[in-house]
Design a protein around this motif. Structure first.
Motif, short mmCIF file in Angstrom:
data_model
loop_
_atom_site.label_atom_id
_atom_site.label_comp_id
_atom_site.label_asym_id
_atom_site.label_seq_id
_atom_site.Cartn_x
_atom_site.Cartn_y
_atom_site.Cartn_z
N ARG A 27 0.83 -1.22 0.00
CA ARG A 27 0.00 0.00 0.00
C ARG A 27 0.86 1.25 0.00
NH1 ARG A 27 -4.37 0.61 4.33
NH2 ARG A 27 -4.42 2.61 3.30
N ARG A 28 1.90 1.27 0.81
CA ARG A 28 2.75 2.45 0.89
C ARG A 28 3.49 2.67 -0.44
NH1 ARG A 28 6.80 4.38 5.59
NH2 ARG A 28 7.67 6.12 4.45
N GLY A 29 3.98 1.59 -1.03
CA GLY A 29 4.66 1.70 -2.30
C GLY A 29 3.74 2.22 -3.40
N ARG A 30 2.52 1.73 -3.41
CA ARG A 30 1.57 2.22 -4.41
C ARG A 30 1.25 3.70 -4.18
NH1 ARG A 30 -2.80 -2.71 -5.01
NH2 ARG A 30 -1.43 -4.08 -6.19
N ARG A 31 1.09 4.07 -2.91
CA ARG A 31 0.78 5.46 -2.60
C ARG A 31 1.95 6.37 -2.99
NH1 ARG A 31 0.85 6.50 2.96
NH2 ARG A 31 0.04 4.41 3.14
N GLN A 32 3.17 5.93 -2.75
CA GLN A 32 4.33 6.73 -3.11
C GLN A 32 4.55 6.74 -4.61
OE1 GLN A 32 7.53 5.06 -0.83
NE2 GLN A 32 7.12 6.37 0.95
N GLY A 33 4.13 5.69 -5.30
CA GLY A 33 4.34 5.61 -6.74
C GLY A 33 3.28 6.33 -7.55
N GLU A 34 2.13 6.63 -6.94
CA GLU A 34 1.05 7.29 -7.68
C GLU A 34 1.47 8.64 -8.27
OE1 GLU A 34 -2.39 7.48 -5.19
OE2 GLU A 34 -2.88 5.37 -5.50
N PRO A 35 2.06 9.56 -7.50
CA PRO A 35 2.44 10.85 -8.10
C PRO A 35 3.44 10.67 -9.23
CG PRO A 35 2.57 10.98 -5.71
CD PRO A 35 2.33 9.54 -6.06
N HIS A 36 4.38 9.76 -9.07
CA HIS A 36 5.39 9.52 -10.11
C HIS A 36 4.73 8.95 -11.36
CE1 HIS A 36 9.27 8.69 -11.84
NE2 HIS A 36 8.96 7.40 -12.00
N ALA A 37 3.81 8.00 -11.19
CA ALA A 37 3.14 7.38 -12.33
C ALA A 37 2.23 8.39 -13.04
CB ALA A 37 2.32 6.18 -11.87
N SER A 38 1.53 9.21 -12.27
CA SER A 38 0.64 10.19 -12.91
C SER A 38 1.45 11.26 -13.63
CB SER A 38 -0.30 10.83 -11.89
OG SER A 38 0.42 11.55 -10.93
N ALA A 39 2.64 11.63 -13.11
CA ALA A 39 3.50 12.60 -13.79
C ALA A 39 4.01 12.01 -15.10
CB ALA A 39 4.67 12.99 -12.89
N GLU A 40 4.39 10.74 -15.10
CA GLU A 40 4.85 10.08 -16.33
C GLU A 40 3.71 9.98 -17.33
OE1 GLU A 40 6.59 6.30 -15.58
OE2 GLU A 40 8.40 7.14 -14.71
N GLN A 41 2.52 9.67 -16.82
CA GLN A 41 1.38 9.53 -17.70
C GLN A 41 1.01 10.88 -18.32
OE1 GLN A 41 -2.24 8.25 -15.76
NE2 GLN A 41 -2.75 6.94 -17.51
N ASP A 42 1.03 11.93 -17.51
CA ASP A 42 0.73 13.26 -18.04
C ASP A 42 1.79 13.69 -19.06
OD1 ASP A 42 -1.48 13.33 -16.45
OD2 ASP A 42 -0.57 14.60 -14.89
N GLY A 43 3.04 13.43 -18.77
CA GLY A 43 4.13 13.78 -19.68
C GLY A 43 4.04 12.99 -20.97
N GLY A 44 3.73 11.73 -20.87
CA GLY A 44 3.62 10.87 -22.05
C GLY A 44 2.43 11.27 -22.90
N ALA A 45 1.33 11.66 -22.26
CA ALA A 45 0.13 12.07 -23.00
C ALA A 45 0.41 13.36 -23.75
CB ALA A 45 -1.05 12.24 -22.06
N ALA A 46 1.16 14.26 -23.13
CA ALA A 46 1.47 15.53 -23.79
C ALA A 46 2.36 15.29 -25.00
CB ALA A 46 2.15 16.48 -22.81
N GLU A 47 3.36 14.40 -24.85
CA GLU A 47 4.25 14.10 -25.98
C GLU A 47 3.51 13.36 -27.07
OE1 GLU A 47 7.47 11.88 -24.39
OE2 GLU A 47 8.19 13.53 -23.15
N GLY A 48 2.68 12.38 -26.67
CA GLY A 48 1.94 11.59 -27.64
C GLY A 48 0.92 12.45 -28.37
N GLY A 49 0.29 13.35 -27.65
CA GLY A 49 -0.71 14.23 -28.25
C GLY A 49 -0.07 15.15 -29.27
N ALA A 50 1.13 15.66 -28.97
CA ALA A 50 1.80 16.56 -29.91
C ALA A 50 2.19 15.79 -31.17
CB ALA A 50 3.02 17.18 -29.24
N GLY A 51 2.64 14.59 -31.01
CA GLY A 51 3.04 13.77 -32.16
C GLY A 51 1.86 13.44 -33.04
N GLU A 52 0.73 13.12 -32.39
CA GLU A 52 -0.45 12.77 -33.16
C GLU A 52 -0.96 13.97 -33.96
OE1 GLU A 52 -3.40 11.14 -30.59
OE2 GLU A 52 -2.16 9.43 -30.02
#
Length: 122
Positions: free
Chosen positions: A91-116
């Motif tokens: 649970r703690r690992g998931r909670r600590q990993g959520e901000p990192h995962a959402s930042a990667e997801q937001d960054g990836g969506a922005a890059e993918g969106g620009a490419g598309e």
């Protein structure tokens, strides 16, 4: 010495006192099993109250000695503690990993969106 160190030291002393004081004060002297568990004490009390009492059921496995019974209980406690530690660690690992995962997801969506959009324009 910071506050946490003082609290930990105090807790350690209290735990040590709880372990040593019954032995130092001689509690349980004169008894056959000085520090018997609650099950053994209940069985003794029931036998004193009603000698003809018969249990409703018997255990599936009766260890041959008290030492083996204690070892099995310690094993059971260790397995339970391991399961709980795994769960809380997960649970703690998931909670600590959520901000990192959402930042990667937001960054990836922005890059993918620009490419598309660039691909659509051409």
């Amino acid at each position: 010495m910071n506050k946490n160190t003082k609290i930990n030291t105090l807790l350690l002393l209290v735990v040590a006192a709880l372990a040593v004081l019954p032995l130092a004060l001689g509690l349980g002297d004169g008894e056959e099993e000085p520090f018997a568990g609650a099950d053994a004490q209940a069985e003794t009390a029931i036998t004193e109250i009603d000698p003809d009492y018969e249990p409703w059921f018997s255990p599936l496995y009766e260890p041959p000695s008290g030492e083996i019974e204690s070892a099995l209980f310690a094993l059971q406690a260790a397995l339970g503690a391991g399961v709980l530690a795994y769960y809380f660690g997960l649970r703690r690992g998931r909670r600590q990993g959520e901000p990192h995962a959402s930042a990667e997801q937001d960054g990836g969506a922005a890059e993918g969106g620009a490419g598309e959009s660039a691909a659509r324009r051409s």
